[in-house]
Design an enzyme around this catalytic site. Structure first.
Site, PDB file in Angstrom:
ATOM      1  N   SER A 190      37.463  35.012  39.457  1.00 26.85           N
ATOM      2  CA  SER A 190      38.174  33.853  39.988  1.00 26.85           C
ATOM      3  C   SER A 190      37.202  32.941  40.747  1.00 26.85           C
ATOM      4  O   SER A 190      36.182  32.526  40.186  1.00 26.85           O
ATOM      5  CB  SER A 190      39.340  34.309  40.869  1.00 26.85           C
ATOM      6  OG  SER A 190      40.224  33.248  41.142  1.00 26.85           O
ATOM      7  N   ASP A 453      45.877  33.201  31.537  1.00 28.66           N
ATOM      8  CA  ASP A 453      45.465  33.000  32.926  1.00 28.66           C
ATOM      9  C   ASP A 453      45.706  31.542  33.308  1.00 28.66           C
ATOM     10  O   ASP A 453      45.145  30.635  32.684  1.00 28.66           O
ATOM     11  CB  ASP A 453      43.975  33.338  33.058  1.00 28.66           C
ATOM     12  CG  ASP A 453      43.456  33.239  34.485  1.00 28.66           C
ATOM     13  OD1 ASP A 453      44.219  32.812  35.383  1.00 28.66           O
ATOM     14  OD2 ASP A 453      42.278  33.591  34.695  1.00 28.66           O
TER      15      ASP A 453
END
Length: 523
Positions: A190, A453
């Site tokens: 991330s 995602d």
């Protein structure tokens, strides 16, 4: 450096998931309220017994790497030497996992059974988790005022990692494992994934290779594609009911009068002054999509609990007030909101104190317990990621009453100008994007991304990015159906992992071992 003592959890309790969920999500007007409400509902008894213990150490860092302030702080890191083999005939790496925007000890599942353990077991390497400045206990300041936060930026944090890699001396290990004489493989997921990519590009002499998982290398002011990926890839029966509900809510709010009052009261938020505050609370359940995971013991179950509460779509109608009927999806949605969020707001708190965003006093606390201020500051200064509704013509999971101005106003209210630093009118996204953005690339830099995602639109696997080849030297892995950095965690019994996860873990081992074969220390 000084030795500390700690026992860490090797798996994450539900309460911990909630705290992690506050991190790399779009920082919007309701972020602070959601953090407070969920904190009220956490169960302190949810902790899971530790499966492993790891020693924690500290490394002295300067407060400012570019101007000598005379101040330093202690940056925490943890070490796993369970697979370390200094006598190996092949190059032995250090596998370092960037702690990102959270306490480093929350990353211990990755050190125990996840990607760090997987790679060190395959290579005889040493495993490390490095805590990010300002997070956890690596706090260099006395408070979190605007002035005190001015050293919390991408440049300083990257310099922390470089200084650590070049100079750390691991207690109990006589061998010098600093770079460039030792190959360091940098992993991040991330925000930390973007940092892994940046480290490989900016410090190639120190970072021999890097794995950037769900790496948000593109900072965006108007990041509407985040929620749109949820719309496209989350369970469609659930999405259909969210869309139906939000269209109805907007219609009734815009009609005003009794329609406006009825819908707010039906959701239990009749005392919320501003309609946009009420409407923006309704998208709270679906932000948890990014925390779903293939491992039920690690993933956040709240998105699916929400969808379960919505049930199956139907054409039934429910009367919410005289002359006002709505689809039954809205009624089930309202029941979920009342149970999960509204019930957490109890007297003497008013509903505006719980759900309102217009009072500057609600953002005024700036002691070091206010950890929400950290990622918020990074968003407001460099990363942005505000998520207003998509352009007209694209269905929106969020109310159309929400605007970029509304979602970004927390930046202006939470971080008033200081004596030494002022938050920019809009985040300086170019400070991030000039490092490569969609096109960031280097030899021995791998990108791993999940199809579902919501952060994929900020990665080199975005629909808008140029296609790339997937090679051993520059791996470019796309995981069908996967969500946010699904490769990062693993099981103590790898054969129990889903085939997709077993496959990506094997591929990561293979390309890292191939990279190490080519390693030659400088002469």
């Amino acid at each position: 450096m000084k030795l500390l003592t700690a026992t860490v959890l090797a798996s994450v309790a539900l309460a911990n998931h909630w705290q992690l969920a506050v991190a790399t999500q779009p920082f919007r007007a309701q972020s602070v309220n959601i953090a407070r409400l969920l904190a009220n509902s956490q169960n302190a008894n949810d902790a899971v017994e530790a499966q492993a213990t790891f020693p924690v150490y500290t490394f002295t860092q300067p407060l400012d790497h570019f101007t000598d302030t005379g101040h330093t702080f202690e940056q925490r890191y943890w070490v796993s030497a369970r697979h370390y083999n200094p006598n190996a005939t092949t190059p032995v790496p250090v596998i370092v996992l960037d702690g990102g925007e959270g306490a480093g000890d929350r990353r211990f599942p990755f050190l125990d059974t996840g990607i760090v353990d997987i790679l060190t077991k395959a290579t005889g390497g040493l495993g490390v988790v490095l805590e990010h400045r300002y997070y956890g206990q690596s706090i260099p300041v006395q408070n979190f005022t605007t002035d005190s936060l001015r050293w919390l930026n991408n440049e300083q944090a990257l310099a922390d990692s470089a200084n650590f890699i070049a100079n750390v001396k691991f207690p109990g290990i006589d061998t010098d494992l600093t770079a460039p004489n030792t190959p360091w493989i940098y992993y991040g997921g991330s925000y930390a994934g973007a940092r892994a990519a940046h480290m490989r590009v900016l410090y190639p002499e120190l970072v021999y290779g890097a794995i950037a998982s769900s790496a948000v290398t593109v900072a965006t002011i108007d990041n509407w594609r985040y929620s749109d990926i949820i719309r496209r890839f989350a369970p469609q029966d659930c999405i259909k009911q969210i869309l139906t509900t939000m269209r109805t809510v907007d219609e009734l709010l815009l009609k005003g009068g009794k329609h406006r009052d009825a819908i707010k009261q039906f959701f239990g938020m009749g005392a919320v002054t501003h309609d946009v505050d009420f409407a923006s609370m309704l998208d709270s359940p679906f932000w948890t999509w990014q925390n779903t995971n293939w491992d039920a013991g690690y993933g956040d179950p709240r998105f699916f609990a929400f969808c379960d509460d919505l049930g199956e779509p139907d054409d039934k109608e429910v009367k919410i007030a005289s002359g006002i009927k709505v689809n039954s999806a809205l009624a089930r949605f309202a029941a979920h909101m009342n149970k999960t969020y509204v019930s957490q707001c109890v007297p003497p708190q008013t509903q505006d104190e719980c759900f309102g965003t217009f009072n500057p006093g609600q953002y005024s606390k700036d002691d070091i317990s206010q950890s929400w201020r950290l990622w918020g500051f990074q968003v407001c200064t460099q990363w942005a990621y505000f998520d207003p509704p998509p352009p007209v013509g694209i269905p929106s999971l969020r109310s159309r009453l929400i605007t970029l101005e509304y979602d970004s106003k927390a930046c202006r209210l939470a971080y008033p100008p200081g004596e030494h630093f002022q938050v920019p009118v809009l985040p300086d996204v170019e400070s991030v994007n000039r490092l490569g953005g969609f096109d960031i690339a280097a030899d021995r830099l791998a990108f791993i991304d999940g199809e579902a995602d919501p952060w994929r639109s900020n990665t080199p696997h975005a629909d808008e990015a140029k296609p790339r080849a997937d090679t051993t030297l520059r791996p470019f892995k796309y995981l069908p159906g996967a969500v946010h950095h699904w490769d990062e965690n693993g099981l103590s019994d790898p054969s129990a992992e889903p085939p997709l996860i077993q496959q990506i873990h094997k591929q990561q081992v293979d390309f890292v071992k191939a990279w190490l074969k080519d390693f030659k220390p400088p002469q």
